[in-house]
Design an enzyme around this catalytic site. Structure first.
Site, short mmCIF file in Angstrom:
data_model
loop_
_atom_site.label_atom_id
_atom_site.label_comp_id
_atom_site.label_asym_id
_atom_site.label_seq_id
_atom_site.Cartn_x
_atom_site.Cartn_y
_atom_site.Cartn_z
N ASP A 181 10.92 -10.74 43.81
CA ASP A 181 9.79 -9.93 44.26
C ASP A 181 10.26 -8.86 45.23
O ASP A 181 9.78 -7.73 45.23
CB ASP A 181 8.76 -10.81 44.99
CG ASP A 181 8.04 -11.73 44.02
OD1 ASP A 181 8.36 -11.69 42.80
OD2 ASP A 181 7.18 -12.51 44.48
N TYR A 239 11.90 -6.04 43.47
CA TYR A 239 10.86 -5.28 42.79
C TYR A 239 10.16 -4.36 43.80
O TYR A 239 9.99 -3.16 43.56
CB TYR A 239 9.85 -6.24 42.15
CG TYR A 239 8.72 -5.54 41.42
CD1 TYR A 239 8.79 -5.27 40.06
CD2 TYR A 239 7.56 -5.16 42.11
CE1 TYR A 239 7.75 -4.63 39.40
CE2 TYR A 239 6.53 -4.52 41.46
CZ TYR A 239 6.62 -4.26 40.10
OH TYR A 239 5.59 -3.63 39.46
N ASP A 240 9.79 -4.94 44.94
CA ASP A 240 9.09 -4.17 45.96
C ASP A 240 9.93 -2.99 46.44
O ASP A 240 9.41 -1.91 46.73
CB ASP A 240 8.74 -5.04 47.17
CG ASP A 240 7.65 -6.04 46.83
OD1 ASP A 240 6.99 -5.84 45.79
OD2 ASP A 240 7.48 -7.02 47.57
N LEU A 290 -20.26 -10.24 17.59
CA LEU A 290 -20.04 -11.26 16.57
C LEU A 290 -21.29 -12.11 16.37
O LEU A 290 -21.98 -12.43 17.34
CB LEU A 290 -18.89 -12.19 16.99
CG LEU A 290 -17.50 -11.58 17.07
CD1 LEU A 290 -16.53 -12.58 17.67
CD2 LEU A 290 -17.03 -11.17 15.68
N GLU A 341 -8.79 -17.58 16.51
CA GLU A 341 -8.34 -17.28 17.87
C GLU A 341 -9.28 -17.93 18.87
O GLU A 341 -10.41 -18.25 18.52
CB GLU A 341 -8.40 -15.77 18.13
CG GLU A 341 -7.46 -14.95 17.33
CD GLU A 341 -7.81 -13.46 17.42
OE1 GLU A 341 -8.30 -13.01 18.48
OE2 GLU A 341 -7.60 -12.76 16.43
N ARG A 373 -17.39 -2.06 27.13
CA ARG A 373 -18.04 -2.06 25.84
C ARG A 373 -19.37 -1.29 25.90
O ARG A 373 -19.75 -0.61 24.95
CB ARG A 373 -18.29 -3.51 25.41
CG ARG A 373 -19.00 -3.63 24.09
CD ARG A 373 -19.08 -5.08 23.64
NE ARG A 373 -19.72 -5.17 22.34
CZ ARG A 373 -21.02 -5.21 22.15
NH1 ARG A 373 -21.83 -5.16 23.19
NH2 ARG A 373 -21.53 -5.29 20.94
N GLU A 402 -9.80 -8.43 25.87
CA GLU A 402 -10.69 -9.07 26.83
C GLU A 402 -10.05 -9.07 28.21
O GLU A 402 -8.87 -9.37 28.34
CB GLU A 402 -10.93 -10.52 26.36
CG GLU A 402 -12.12 -11.17 26.96
CD GLU A 402 -13.42 -10.89 26.19
OE1 GLU A 402 -13.40 -10.03 25.27
OE2 GLU A 402 -14.43 -11.52 26.51
N LYS A 453 -11.51 -14.71 11.94
CA LYS A 453 -11.42 -13.37 11.34
C LYS A 453 -10.71 -13.45 10.00
O LYS A 453 -9.70 -14.16 9.88
CB LYS A 453 -10.63 -12.43 12.27
CG LYS A 453 -11.22 -12.32 13.66
CD LYS A 453 -10.32 -11.52 14.60
CE LYS A 453 -10.91 -11.54 16.00
NZ LYS A 453 -10.02 -10.95 17.01
N CYS A 485 -28.58 -37.23 60.82
CA CYS A 485 -28.70 -37.69 62.21
C CYS A 485 -29.82 -37.01 62.99
O CYS A 485 -30.11 -37.39 64.11
CB CYS A 485 -27.37 -37.51 62.94
SG CYS A 485 -27.00 -35.79 63.31
S1 IVH Z 1 -12.88 -9.75 18.20
C1 IVH Z 1 -15.72 -7.44 15.67
N1 IVH Z 1 -11.61 -11.70 19.40
O1 IVH Z 1 -16.55 -11.80 21.91
C2 IVH Z 1 -14.71 -8.11 16.48
N2 IVH Z 1 -13.64 -10.93 20.34
O2 IVH Z 1 -19.33 -11.00 20.42
C3 IVH Z 1 -15.18 -8.43 17.82
N3 IVH Z 1 -14.26 -12.07 22.40
O3 IVH Z 1 -17.51 -8.68 22.94
C4 IVH Z 1 -14.15 -8.71 18.77
N4 IVH Z 1 -12.54 -13.42 22.50
O4 IVH Z 1 -15.62 -9.62 24.20
C5 IVH Z 1 -12.68 -10.89 19.41
N5 IVH Z 1 -10.38 -13.42 20.36
C6 IVH Z 1 -11.43 -12.60 20.37
C7 IVH Z 1 -12.40 -12.65 21.38
C8 IVH Z 1 -13.50 -11.81 21.32
C9 IVH Z 1 -13.65 -13.05 23.08
C10 IVH Z 1 -15.55 -11.47 22.80
C11 IVH Z 1 -15.50 -9.98 22.86
C12 IVH Z 1 -16.73 -9.51 22.13
C13 IVH Z 1 -17.48 -10.76 21.85
C14 IVH Z 1 -17.99 -10.70 20.46
#
Ligand code: IVH
Length: 669
Positions: free
Chosen positions: A36, A39-40, A86, A116, A139, A177, A292, A413
């Site tokens: 550290d 780095y600093d 989603l 995921e 977002r 995220e 997905k 008390c």
């Molecule tokens: S994919 C269309 N992957 O969930 C694809 N989203 O309602 C959408 N989120 O606002 C995003 N973990 O903030 C994706 N592994 C992940 C995620 C993720 C959390 C959140 C994201 C989004 C919400 C979807």
């Protein structure tokens, strides 16, 4: 031979590269190669160069991690493509429905999936142009969000420059995220509470609140992390989501390692079941799995409906959130007097257990959420598995409710409770409050305090429940109960004797330890040491006013108030008197040379305001004086307290100098 200014520019560029490499090693690979300190040193050198030659500053310089100028208003960013949300599914059945729909739409092709973790954080979008991070946004409503570039630049795991020379990957958008680790969130909240700042309800709220701050320097001090989970690269030939995740990793982004490519929906369900079980093993909150379709060509075929993709779905874990009725707010008194309000709830089944009580932290928390007895409230169980009331459902509020008012008395008390200036909690400061007796005695006996061996939790429990001690000063009268003790279960002569010896020995602990052992709020070991340097005896401390205390080095207003408050309580003063009578050291070892009182002979008479007899004798001898029992012409001084009797009369007749405790203190200190 390059001239001086190109040499400086090269040095700056070299430093930037090196620092970026170290950030990557530390935050992404978790394998730092320098200390550290080193780095600093590099960081400082770059900062100095940039401040001397502002022209050298680049948008991707690591010096911006510390946060630049505050901004007045966030600009608006339009998302292209929009940031979708989603659809949710909650059961195996629903996820099989999703799979069926996907397969129907794809006709002959069979989909593979990527599963995921679904991070419970805040979605962010990151734009890179020619390899450099140029814009980051929230977002918002999915079409438009806030430009929070300045804040995002402070996140150490976010690459400011991409690790690639591939021209098709240098102008991209990455989505992901932002979130916090639970332990870092808790620590941040603890510090905020200590500084009387509002605490956050959960890591997600803390992250979202932080990203919307206007001052990036404040953001830089908050423990925000990111995971990247989507890549848009219009110029690149991308094939699958799984590849994209790997690509994101090579570009320098943190990508969660727990994702898995699943050949069919059964594998997805297996992944979900496994993570439902072990969701608490990751240090951040997750609330499900995101599923997905892996092939990007298939994703395109499937397309979107309204604001959600047809190729992805959230597969949520069993909820740890529920609504229930708030029946009452009770007060709980902690081991050192901290008063915590607790919600009394209609029992509700949540994450595997029935919850009927939940902490409300402090009065400020109740006020912030405007919780009222009679409300329908939301109860949440975070990864720490401690249930929390996270909000109230105002639409379901019955008529006639009133805001909560803090009671004025300790529920255990009956002493008045009080909230020190600038603190979040109320306290009961009665050292004999039954809720605190054990905790205070354990603290007193603790290794760093009086160090009484053998006086642990279970022994204290026994002594208190048998009414043998009511406070820590009673420990020094325990020898009177030697026989009772020796007859107790699991006790014998030997252990009784050992304990009594350990108690006796503790009388010799130096004053600063005793002061710490008293359990005055904010007086930790360090503070106790500092205090005894300026106030070398308990009476000096007891007689000091708040102002005098405050003006002492190392003692702020909080500590001063707490000390003054402690001594203002008669019960506490009585306990100290008992300690003094028992011969516990209540003054710092001499500061004057050993012989200050040499040649002097003292007689003690009456009751001294703060020293017991033994203590006074010890002090006199420690400073080289002698103590006599009767008044004679050899006696040089009388140390006289209240209700002094015939000895004082006689001394007056003999013309012997008479001292009050204060006079005496000024002789020895
Ligand atoms: S994919 C269309 N992957 O969930 C694809 N989203 O309602 C959408 N989120 O606002 C995003 N973990 O903030 C994706 N592994 C992940 C995620 C993720 C959390 C959140 C994201 C989004 C919400 C979807």
């Amino acid at each position: 031979m390059p001239n001086a200014s190109t040499q400086i520019a090269r040095r700056a560029e070299k430093l930037r590269r090196e620092l970026q490499e170290h950030d990557h090693q530390y935050y992404i690979l978790d394998a730092p190669t320098i200390s550290d300190e080193q780095y600093d040193r590099l960081m400082r050198e770059l900062q100095e160069l940039e401040s001397e030659y502002p022209g050298l500053m680049t948008p991707d310089s690591p010096t911006q991690r510390v946060g630049g100028q505050p901004i007045k208003q966030f600009a608006t960013v339009t998302h292209n493509p929009p940031m979708l949300s989603l659809a949710n599914s909650y059961s195996e059945e629903e996820i099989r429905d999703f799979d069926r729909r996907v397969r129907e739409l794809l006709g002959k092709q069979l989909p593979a999936y990527v599963a995921e973790l679904k991070f419970d954080g805040v979605a962010i979008a990151l734009k890179y142009r020619d390899g450099v991070f140029v814009q980051g946004a929230t977002r918002g409503d999915g079409s438009q969000g806030d430009d929070i570039t300045h804040n995002l630049k402070t996140i150490r795991s976010l690459p400011l420059r991409l690790r690639t020379k591939d021209p098709t990957l240098r102008t991209i958008e990455v989505r992901g995220e932002a979130f916090m680790h639970r332990n870092e969130f808790e620590e941040m909240n603890r510090q905020r509470a200590a500084a009387d700042e509002k605490t956050f309800i959960n890591p997600r709220n803390a992250t979202s609140g932080t990203l919307k701050l206007q001052n990036p320097k404040v953001v830089a001090g908050r423990p925000i992390r990111i995971y990247a989970y989507a890549l848009f690269a219009p110029e690149a030939a991308l094939a699958s989501h799984h590849n994209n995740l790997q690509l994101l990793h090579t570009l320098g982004f943190p990508v969660n390692e727990s994702m898995r490519r699943c050949k069919d929906i059964d594998a997805v369900i297996g992944f979900w079941k496994q993570w439902e079980e072990k969701r608490d093993t990751v240090p951040y909150d997750i609330d499900g799995v995101v599923v997905k379709v892996d092939s990007l060509q298939q994703q395109n075929l499937l397309g979107n409906i309204a604001k959600s993709p047809r190729w992805a779905i959230a597969f949520k874990f069993t909820s740890r959130k529920a609504e229930t009725h708030l029946n009452g707010i009770a007060l709980q008194v902690g081991r050192v007097g901290t008063i915590t309000p607790v919600a009394e709830l209609d029992p509700v089944f949540l994450g595997g257990t029935t919850v009927s009580r939940a902490t409300l932290h402090n009065i400020g928390y109740i006020g912030e959420l405007d919780l009222r007895v009679g409300d329908t409230v939301v109860v949440e169980k975070g990864g720490d598995v401690i249930p929390k009331v996270s909000g109230t459902v105002e639409s379901k509020r019955p008529r006639g409710t009133t805001p909560f008012v803090m009671p004025t008395k300790c529920p255990v008390c009956g002493s008045r409770i009080y909230r020190p200036e600038g603190e979040a909690n109320y306290f009961c400061e009665n050292t004999e409050c039954p809720a605190q007796v054990k905790g205070r005695i354990e603290h007193f006996a603790h290794r760093g305090a009086m160090d009484i061996e053998g006086l642990g939790e279970s022994v204290v429990e026994q002594l208190v429940s048998l009414d043998l001690v009511k406070n820590y000063a009673d420990l020094y009268s325990l020898h009177k109960h030697q026989e009772t003790l020796a007859e107790l279960d699991r006790w014998g002569k030997k252990s009784t004797q050992n304990l009594l010896e350990a108690i006796e020995k503790s009388k010799k602990q130096p004053f600063h330890r005793v002061l710490f052992a008293l359990g005055i709020r904010h007086v930790g070991q360090g503070v106790a040491q500092v205090i005894t340097e300026s106030f070398p005896s308990i009476s000096a401390l007891q007689n000091a006013g708040i102002e005098e205390l405050q003006s002492t080095d190392g003692v702020g207003p909080k500590i001063a108030e707490s000390i003054a408050h402690f001594f203002a309580e008669k019960r506490n003063r009585d306990i100290i008197k008992k300690l003094s009578n028992a011969g516990v050291v209540l003054a710092a070892a001499k500061r004057r040379p050993a012989g200050t009182l040499s040649g002097m002979v003292f007689v003690l008479t009456g009751t001294l305001p703060s020293y017991g007899r033994e203590e006074a004798n010890r002090l006199i001898e420690q400073h080289g004086g002698k103590v006599a029992s009767g008044v004679s012409k050899n006696v040089t001084h009388i140390l006289a307290g209240e209700d002094a009797g015939s000895k004082l009369q006689k001394a007056k007749q003999l013309g012997i100098q008479i001292l009050t405790e204060d006079d005496f203190n000024s002789l020895i200190m």
